[in-house]
Scaffold this active site. Structure first.
Site, PDB file in Angstrom:
ATOM      1  CB  ILE A  19      75.040  56.599 -20.911  1.00  0.00           C
ATOM      2  CG1 ILE A  19      76.258  56.651 -19.880  1.00  0.00           C
ATOM      3  CG2 ILE A  19      75.549  56.139 -22.205  1.00  0.00           C
ATOM      4  CD1 ILE A  19      76.117  57.535 -18.055  1.00  0.00           C
ATOM      5  CE  LYS A  95      71.826  50.675 -16.377  1.00  0.00           C
ATOM      6  NZ  LYS A  95      70.994  51.955 -15.733  1.00  0.00           N
ATOM      7  CG  ASP A 173      67.277  52.457 -17.325  1.00  0.00           C
ATOM      8  OD1 ASP A 173      67.812  51.927 -18.053  1.00  0.00           O
ATOM      9  OD2 ASP A 173      68.142  53.746 -17.409  1.00  0.00           O
TER      10      ASP A 173
HETATM   11  P1  NAP Z   1      70.462  58.033 -24.848  1.00  0.00           P
HETATM   12  O1  NAP Z   1      70.384  58.876 -24.757  1.00  0.00           O
HETATM   13  O2  NAP Z   1      68.321  57.466 -25.842  1.00  0.00           O
HETATM   14  O3  NAP Z   1      71.114  57.323 -26.054  1.00  0.00           O
HETATM   15  C1  NAP Z   1      71.335  55.547 -26.890  1.00  0.00           C
HETATM   16  C2  NAP Z   1      71.972  56.101 -27.623  1.00  0.00           C
HETATM   17  O4  NAP Z   1      71.814  54.484 -28.973  1.00  0.00           O
HETATM   18  C3  NAP Z   1      71.744  57.091 -29.330  1.00  0.00           C
HETATM   19  O5  NAP Z   1      72.297  58.332 -29.157  1.00  0.00           O
HETATM   20  C4  NAP Z   1      71.049  56.243 -30.444  1.00  0.00           C
HETATM   21  O6  NAP Z   1      70.805  56.744 -31.383  1.00  0.00           O
HETATM   22  C5  NAP Z   1      72.099  54.967 -30.251  1.00  0.00           C
HETATM   23  N1  NAP Z   1      71.318  53.406 -31.164  1.00  0.00           N
HETATM   24  C6  NAP Z   1      70.248  53.341 -30.826  1.00  0.00           C
HETATM   25  N2  NAP Z   1      69.821  52.505 -31.250  1.00  0.00           N
HETATM   26  C7  NAP Z   1      71.345  51.918 -31.678  1.00  0.00           C
HETATM   27  C8  NAP Z   1      72.069  51.303 -32.901  1.00  0.00           C
HETATM   28  N3  NAP Z   1      71.075  50.187 -33.796  1.00  0.00           N
HETATM   29  N4  NAP Z   1      72.877  51.047 -33.529  1.00  0.00           N
HETATM   30  C9  NAP Z   1      74.243  52.433 -32.339  1.00  0.00           C
HETATM   31  N5  NAP Z   1      73.805  53.538 -31.584  1.00  0.00           N
HETATM   32  C10 NAP Z   1      72.058  53.268 -31.446  1.00  0.00           C
HETATM   33  O7  NAP Z   1      70.434  56.325 -23.791  1.00  0.00           O
HETATM   34  P2  NAP Z   1      71.790  56.883 -22.484  1.00  0.00           P
HETATM   35  O8  NAP Z   1      70.381  57.120 -20.997  1.00  0.00           O
HETATM   36  O9  NAP Z   1      72.805  56.954 -23.229  1.00  0.00           O
HETATM   37  O10 NAP Z   1      71.885  55.152 -22.427  1.00  0.00           O
HETATM   38  C11 NAP Z   1      71.490  54.092 -23.107  1.00  0.00           C
HETATM   39  C12 NAP Z   1      72.395  53.253 -22.086  1.00  0.00           C
HETATM   40  O11 NAP Z   1      73.092  53.568 -20.814  1.00  0.00           O
HETATM   41  C13 NAP Z   1      71.360  52.240 -21.556  1.00  0.00           C
HETATM   42  O12 NAP Z   1      71.241  51.436 -21.182  1.00  0.00           O
HETATM   43  C14 NAP Z   1      71.121  53.128 -20.164  1.00  0.00           C
HETATM   44  O13 NAP Z   1      70.894  51.626 -19.100  1.00  0.00           O
HETATM   45  C15 NAP Z   1      72.441  53.358 -19.610  1.00  0.00           C
HETATM   46  N6  NAP Z   1      73.193  54.263 -18.817  1.00  0.00           N
HETATM   47  C16 NAP Z   1      72.679  55.363 -19.074  1.00  0.00           C
HETATM   48  C17 NAP Z   1      72.886  56.351 -17.888  1.00  0.00           C
HETATM   49  C18 NAP Z   1      72.096  57.755 -18.350  1.00  0.00           C
HETATM   50  O14 NAP Z   1      72.189  58.845 -17.467  1.00  0.00           O
HETATM   51  N7  NAP Z   1      71.474  57.905 -19.019  1.00  0.00           N
HETATM   52  C19 NAP Z   1      73.784  56.163 -16.493  1.00  0.00           C
HETATM   53  C20 NAP Z   1      74.027  55.300 -16.652  1.00  0.00           C
HETATM   54  C21 NAP Z   1      74.578  54.115 -17.823  1.00  0.00           C
HETATM   55  P3  NAP Z   1      70.638  57.682 -31.922  1.00  0.00           P
HETATM   56  O15 NAP Z   1      70.597  58.980 -30.927  1.00  0.00           O
HETATM   57  O16 NAP Z   1      71.924  58.131 -33.194  1.00  0.00           O
HETATM   58  O17 NAP Z   1      69.559  57.847 -32.926  1.00  0.00           O
END
Ligand code: NAP
Length: 314
Positions: A19, A95, A173
């Site tokens: 995201i 979120k 989620d």
């Molecule tokens: P993601 O692709 O798994 O990305 C999460 C990132 O957070 C990863 O890059 C991870 O790090 C990093 N992370 C984990 N622990 C951390 C820490 N302690 N300190 C700093 N960074 C850390 O997940 P995402 O899809 O982006 O989702 C993240 C959030 O956004 C969720 O709450 C989700 O509900 C929300 N969201 C997602 C979407 C979507 O379409 N994907 C849409 C709206 C909202 P590394 O990769 O560097 O290990």
């Protein structure tokens, strides 16, 4: 602590996953009132972003950062946001705002104590047809609402093991996005009456949910969330009024039909809207922290019946 200068607000990103790359980085860069200074993440290093492995290292190198957007999985959000608030920075929470209501409320209280802005963001509320839906509902007595949010977890969340871990919320989620729209368009409290939580035997969060809710005014609300939807993906809310009127809000709030006729179809612009809102909040020294969608999810977990579902294999 309002930002009273005309200089762009300097932002740091925490969590550089899907995201952050798809939405936060482009939305910040497109807003002249904001400046992306750096980002941090344990491993991810998106091109063109000055990167650090954790937030404290980023803040030590860039003390000029005034605001932090926390784009990590929800399980670590509270700890990181608390550190950010303690360091006097404004905070944008992706979120869901935290893994539990208690964590979210503690962050809201702490931001107020520190005198900084807290935004508990709900991106789906910024979908183009949400405002018109809210206006249509405000003028009518409602008969029923049906929320249908069905998407393919393998397509949209590849490699995101956190989503089925405790605190990851599983199909809630994406489902919480529907609940964020629901709680915005219905000017009334929505309470959970029954929830069936289908949880794969090798996971800790549901892959399918069927939920009966009701507004305090007595309007029944049904929600069907599914994470195994193949082919056509569905992000829709159907509203029926007592006068026979019918409204369909679909594709996550970008398409609106009233009485079977299309009245709006606009491109998605949620994150530019969210960041404009964040900037306004900072400029006026305000916060926006509504946890009603998270409360519905918490109540579903509290009241819900757990039903074993087949093991989930990515
Ligand atoms: P993601 O692709 O798994 O990305 C999460 C990132 O957070 C990863 O890059 C991870 O790090 C990093 N992370 C984990 N622990 C951390 C820490 N302690 N300190 C700093 N960074 C850390 O997940 P995402 O899809 O982006 O989702 C993240 C959030 O956004 C969720 O709450 C989700 O509900 C929300 N969201 C997602 C979407 C979507 O379409 N994907 C849409 C709206 C909202 P590394 O990769 O560097 O290990």
């Amino acid at each position: 602590m309002a930002n009273s200068t005309n200089k762009p607000v300097k932002i740091g990103l925490v969590g550089l996953g899907k995201i952050a790359v798809d939405q936060h980085i482009p939305a910040i860069r497109a807003n002249p009132n904001l400046e992306l200074v750096a980002g941090c993440s344990p491993h991810a290093r998106p091109e063109g972003v000055v990167g650090y492995s954790d937030m404290q290292a980023m803040l030590a190198a860039h003390p000029e950062i005034e605001a932090l957007a926390i784009c990590t999985p929800p399980q670590v959000r509270h700890r990181i946001a608390k550190e950010a608030l303690a360091a006097g920075r404004h905070v944008f929470l992706e979120k869901p705002p935290a893994a539990t209501l208690g964590e979210a409320e503690a962050l809201r209280d702490f931001a107020a104590e520190r005198g900084v802005t807290l935004l508990a963001s709900w991106h789906s509320r910024f979908a183009p047809a949400v405002g018109a839906t809210r206006d249509w509902i405000a003028q009518r007595a409602l008969k029923s609402i049906h929320v249908v949010w069905k998407e393919n977890v393998r397509q949209w969340h590849p490699g995101q093991a956190w989503i089925f871990a405790p605190g990851g919320m599983g199909v809630f989620d994406p489902g919480i996005n529907a609940l964020s729209i629901l709680t915005r368009i219905v000017g009334d409290t929505v309470v959970v009456k029954k929830a069936d939580l289908h949880i794969p035997v090798n996971c800790d969060a549901p892959i399918e949910v069927g939920m009966d809710m009701v507004t305090e005014g007595g309007v029944p609300v049904r929600a069907d969330f599914d994470f195994l939807q193949e082919n056509l993906q569905t992000w829709s809310i159907f509203v029926e009024a007592e006068d026979g009127g019918k409204l369909a809000l679909s594709m996550g709030g970008t398409i609106l039909e009233i009485d079977g006729k299309p009245v709006m179809q606009e491109p998605e612009r949620e994150y530019p809207g969210l960041y404009a809102h964040f900037h306004e909040l900072i400029a006026s020294g305000a916060s926006d922290a509504d946890f009603s969608p998270l409360r519905i999810v918490a109540d579903a977990f509290m009241l819900g019946k757990r039903i074993a579902a087949p093991a989930y294999v990515e």
